[in-house]
Design an enzyme around this catalytic site. Structure first.
Site, short mmCIF file in Angstrom:
data_model
loop_
_atom_site.label_atom_id
_atom_site.label_comp_id
_atom_site.label_asym_id
_atom_site.label_seq_id
_atom_site.Cartn_x
_atom_site.Cartn_y
_atom_site.Cartn_z
N HIS A 100 -8.02 1.23 1.99
CA HIS A 100 -7.84 0.79 3.38
C HIS A 100 -8.59 1.74 4.34
O HIS A 100 -8.00 2.28 5.28
CB HIS A 100 -6.37 0.73 3.75
CG HIS A 100 -6.08 -0.18 4.90
ND1 HIS A 100 -4.90 -0.84 5.07
CD2 HIS A 100 -6.84 -0.55 5.98
CE1 HIS A 100 -4.92 -1.56 6.18
NE2 HIS A 100 -6.09 -1.40 6.75
N GLU A 119 0.84 -1.20 0.00
CA GLU A 119 0.00 0.00 0.00
C GLU A 119 0.87 1.24 0.00
O GLU A 119 1.94 1.26 0.62
CB GLU A 119 -0.94 -0.01 1.21
CG GLU A 119 -1.89 -1.19 1.22
CD GLU A 119 -2.85 -1.17 2.40
OE1 GLU A 119 -2.73 -0.26 3.26
OE2 GLU A 119 -3.71 -2.07 2.49
#
Length: 438
Positions: free
Chosen positions: A316, A293
């Protein structure tokens, strides 16, 4: 240090301590609470900042994660660091943390911290495993409805100026089967919400758990995959859960079913999922977590799932609500404050959980010894030999792996003896960290 201890009393509730009848208890603190430095990264809730400021600490607040070099420089001089999921506290970083005694992970996961190395340095790690459960469960419910109605694709089409009114392969969720993998706090809340919308809920967990509502436990992961119209993953990141949903598992899912992952990015094989979506075997997917990420907001996100049909991609944000962040802030900041001020390690991730009942306000001579040491035979005997000349009111010791934790309340008539105790315990060869609180 003055020979006279300045002691403050605070009201007590049943939650604050146990086995005490005194309505007032001593408020324990480090020798100089104003010297305690806190570093908060990644825009942690203002509620946490308020709690830590109220405790009298020096709080440094940053809205974003720091790069490794900046983090190493900052962490050298702080006693507590608060992070979310982007900051990586590796052995390399923590080796520079000369004063650090606690880490607050203001999130569920702790895989961004080297927990074993932190414990070996006497650094206690706290997290908030349950505070965002409702937020994640609500997001999954929203995604189930969005996927069933293909609303993600319809919205993108409308933004591109395309009117595409269709009903083919669009469904109500009432009467459909939701399969939950991991029936913990999020899984159970998700099941209750799904049942209220008329869904049938089945679940699989490696532990024997009590079903909530009308949900039904099944005997295997394969059974969930084969029976469910919607499959939602809610498991931690462990070696056992890495790629637990791969090409084989996706092939077991019903044709036209949907997969949702709001747990950990390593749980689902992203390439296999993209292939299953493009082939049409799965009718859609919603993914909130990824194997890698970005460290900061902005352009540059890449994934094989981009542009897959009926696929919802979110950055997220499962626990990213004002309510969840506020509760996480309260839980982690309170735990860190109690650890710094009283030594309580309740709900610690990498430490044995220890606490002692509060010291009554009428007791003006008791100090608390807090010690972290290597978990080897003979250390407790050495500590108790040092304390043998004093009245030990109560003590507790427990261990987790290679690290042991010891707490004792000791009557010290002369404050000069505090330094003597501290120096002798610190001199033990297996000592990691010793603190004295009063």
């Amino acid at each position: 240090m003055s020979d006279t201890l300045q002691i403050k009393s605070v009201p007590i509730s049943r939650r604050d301590s146990f086995n005490t009848r005194d309505k007032q208890t001593r408020e324990l603190k480090p020798f100089y609470s104003g010297d305690i430095k806190i570093l908060l990264l990644e825009n942690i809730s203002q509620k946490a900042v308020d709690i830590l400021n109220k405790a009298g600490y020096q709080v440094e607040f940053h809205t974003k994660a720091l790069d490794k070099d900046a983090l190493i420089e900052k962490i050298k001089d702080v006693h507590v660091v608060g992070i979310r999921s982007k900051t990586k506290l590796t052995q390399e970083v923590l080796s520079h943390a000369n004063k650090l005694i606690a880490i607050g992970c203001f999130c569920i996961g702790t895989n961004q911290v080297d927990l074993t190395y932190a414990a070996s340095r006497g650094i206690c790690v706290f997290n908030s495993p349950f505070s965002n459960s409702r937020s994640v469960a609500e997001l999954v419910i929203a995604e189930i409805i969005l996927l069933a109605r293909q609303l993600g694709d319809r919205s993108c089409e409308m933004h591109d100026g395309v009117w595409n009114k269709v009903s083919n392969n669009c469904y109500e969720i009432r009467g459909k089967t939701l399969g939950i993998i991991g029936y913990g706090h999020i899984g159970t809340q998700l099941g209750v919400l799904a049942e209220s919308l008329g869904m049938h809920v089945i679940w699989y967990d490696i532990l024997p758990l009590m079903p909530i509502g009308m949900s039904t436990a099944v005997e295997s992961l394969d059974e969930v995959l084969a029976e469910a119209d919607f499959v939602s993953c809610h498991v931690p990141e462990t070696p056992e859960t890495k790629n637990m949903i791969g090409a084989r598992e996706l092939a077991l899912m019903k044709p036209g079913s949907y997969l949702i992952n709001a747990s950990r990015g390593t749980v689902v094989d992203i390439d296999a999922l993209a292939a299953s979506l493009k082939s049409g075997h799965l009718a859609g997917a919603a993914v909130d977590v990824y194997p890698k990420e970005p460290l900061a907001n902005g352009p540059g996100f890449e994934s094989p799932l981009r542009n897959c049909p009926n696929t919802l991609l979110t950055p997220h944000i499962g626990g990213s609500t004002e309510e969840a962040q506020r509760m996480i802030g309260i839980e982690v900041a309170t735990a860190a404050t109690k650890f710094v001020n009283t030594g309580a390690s309740i709900n610690a991730v990498n430490f044995a959980e220890c606490d002692l009942r509060a010291i009554p306000s009428t007791d003006r001579t008791t100090v608390r010894i807090v010690n972290v040491h290597q978990n080897v035979p003979g250390v407790l005997r050495q500590i108790n030999n040092i304390l043998a000349d004093y009245n030990v009111n109560k003590q507790i010791s427990d261990s987790k792996g290679d690290v042991a934790y010891f707490m004792a309340d000791v009557t010290v008539e002369n404050s000069k003896d505090i330094n003597t105790i501290y120096e002798h315990v610190t001199a033990i060869g297996e000592n990691i960290i010793t603190r004295v609180l009063f």
